[in-house]
Scaffold this motif. Sequence first.
Motif, short mmCIF file in Angstrom:
data_model
loop_
_atom_site.label_atom_id
_atom_site.label_comp_id
_atom_site.label_asym_id
_atom_site.label_seq_id
_atom_site.Cartn_x
_atom_site.Cartn_y
_atom_site.Cartn_z
N SER A 5 0.85 -1.20 0.00
CA SER A 5 0.00 0.00 0.00
C SER A 5 0.89 1.24 0.00
O SER A 5 2.01 1.21 0.52
CB SER A 5 -0.89 0.03 1.24
OG SER A 5 -1.81 -1.03 1.21
N PRO A 6 0.40 2.35 -0.56
CA PRO A 6 1.19 3.59 -0.51
C PRO A 6 1.54 3.94 0.93
O PRO A 6 0.76 3.69 1.85
CB PRO A 6 0.24 4.63 -1.11
CG PRO A 6 -0.68 3.82 -1.98
CD PRO A 6 -0.86 2.51 -1.28
N GLN A 7 2.74 4.46 1.11
CA GLN A 7 3.23 4.81 2.44
C GLN A 7 3.80 6.22 2.44
O GLN A 7 4.27 6.70 1.41
CB GLN A 7 4.36 3.85 2.84
CG GLN A 7 3.98 2.40 2.88
CD GLN A 7 5.19 1.52 3.14
OE1 GLN A 7 6.14 1.92 3.80
NE2 GLN A 7 5.15 0.32 2.61
N PRO A 8 3.84 6.86 3.59
CA PRO A 8 4.50 8.17 3.67
C PRO A 8 5.99 8.01 3.36
O PRO A 8 6.63 7.04 3.77
CB PRO A 8 4.30 8.59 5.13
CG PRO A 8 3.19 7.74 5.65
CD PRO A 8 3.22 6.47 4.86
N ALA A 70 8.83 1.41 -7.87
CA ALA A 70 8.26 2.33 -6.88
C ALA A 70 8.43 3.75 -7.39
O ALA A 70 9.35 4.04 -8.15
CB ALA A 70 8.95 2.15 -5.54
N VAL A 71 7.53 4.61 -6.95
CA VAL A 71 7.66 6.04 -7.27
C VAL A 71 7.30 6.84 -6.03
O VAL A 71 6.36 6.49 -5.31
CB VAL A 71 6.77 6.45 -8.47
CG1 VAL A 71 5.30 6.28 -8.18
CG2 VAL A 71 7.07 7.89 -8.88
N VAL A 72 8.07 7.89 -5.80
CA VAL A 72 7.77 8.83 -4.72
C VAL A 72 7.15 10.05 -5.37
O VAL A 72 7.73 10.65 -6.28
CB VAL A 72 9.05 9.23 -3.96
CG1 VAL A 72 8.72 10.26 -2.88
CG2 VAL A 72 9.73 8.02 -3.36
N LEU A 73 5.96 10.39 -4.90
CA LEU A 73 5.27 11.56 -5.44
C LEU A 73 4.46 12.20 -4.32
O LEU A 73 3.72 11.50 -3.61
CB LEU A 73 4.37 11.15 -6.61
CG LEU A 73 4.04 12.24 -7.61
CD1 LEU A 73 5.28 12.85 -8.25
CD2 LEU A 73 3.14 11.71 -8.71
N ASP A 74 4.63 13.48 -4.17
CA ASP A 74 3.90 14.25 -3.17
C ASP A 74 4.03 13.66 -1.77
O ASP A 74 3.06 13.56 -1.02
CB ASP A 74 2.42 14.38 -3.57
CG ASP A 74 2.25 15.08 -4.90
OD1 ASP A 74 3.06 15.98 -5.22
OD2 ASP A 74 1.32 14.73 -5.65
N ALA A 83 2.14 2.44 -8.51
CA ALA A 83 3.30 3.22 -8.97
C ALA A 83 3.16 3.56 -10.44
O ALA A 83 3.30 4.73 -10.83
CB ALA A 83 4.59 2.44 -8.71
N ALA A 84 2.89 2.55 -11.25
CA ALA A 84 2.77 2.80 -12.70
C ALA A 84 1.64 3.77 -13.01
O ALA A 84 1.81 4.71 -13.79
CB ALA A 84 2.55 1.48 -13.43
N LEU A 85 0.49 3.58 -12.39
CA LEU A 85 -0.66 4.44 -12.67
C LEU A 85 -0.47 5.84 -12.10
O LEU A 85 -0.96 6.82 -12.69
CB LEU A 85 -1.94 3.80 -12.15
CG LEU A 85 -2.33 2.51 -12.88
CD1 LEU A 85 -3.50 1.83 -12.18
CD2 LEU A 85 -2.64 2.78 -14.35
N THR A 86 0.25 5.98 -11.02
CA THR A 86 0.55 7.30 -10.47
C THR A 86 1.44 8.08 -11.43
O THR A 86 1.21 9.26 -11.70
CB THR A 86 1.21 7.17 -9.08
OG1 THR A 86 0.27 6.55 -8.20
CG2 THR A 86 1.62 8.51 -8.52
N VAL A 87 2.44 7.41 -11.98
CA VAL A 87 3.32 8.07 -12.96
C VAL A 87 2.52 8.44 -14.20
O VAL A 87 2.60 9.57 -14.69
CB VAL A 87 4.51 7.16 -13.33
CG1 VAL A 87 5.29 7.74 -14.51
CG2 VAL A 87 5.42 6.96 -12.12
N LEU A 88 1.73 7.50 -14.72
CA LEU A 88 0.94 7.80 -15.92
C LEU A 88 -0.01 8.97 -15.68
O LEU A 88 -0.20 9.81 -16.56
CB LEU A 88 0.15 6.56 -16.35
CG LEU A 88 1.00 5.41 -16.90
CD1 LEU A 88 0.15 4.17 -17.09
CD2 LEU A 88 1.71 5.81 -18.18
N GLY A 89 -0.56 9.06 -14.48
CA GLY A 89 -1.46 10.16 -14.15
C GLY A 89 -0.76 11.51 -14.05
O GLY A 89 -1.38 12.56 -14.22
#
Length: 142
Positions: A5-8, A70-74, A83-89
């Motif tokens: 799950s997404p984490q801080p 993994a991607v770190v965003l906001d 991760a993939a869908l967050t980057v695509l968004g």
Amino acid sequence: MSRWSPQPAPDEPDGLILFDGVCVFCSRWVRFVIDRDPEQRFRFVTVQSDTGRALAARFGIDPEAPQTNAVVLDGRIFFKSDAALTVLGALTATQPLALLKAAPRVLRDPVYELIARNRYAIFGRTETCMVPSAEDRARFLP
């Protein structure tokens, strides 16, 4: 909460993508992002690098057999299909694909995992990590 799950991740650089540098598919994903990111919001680190290994260890990713990118965003880190869908968004050209996040992770992640498990057999593996072009080198962490 699932392990994936997404984490801080407030102490990690925003826009950082952790990827398997010897995976041909993963390296193509990075090239895909670079080609659609004229604002250069995203930077990259391979799980095989010292920086990537430290990040992987912090978030429970085995650098010898990574099960996820993994991607770190906001200030949050995302894994697997998130991760993939967050980057695509975040990319203007592919923003509509972020709507796929409306599908439950329990449906999305098995597809992601099937591809991840078979990525070397399907797409190949290199002996060394991807070497970025001179113009993209500054976007890669050591």
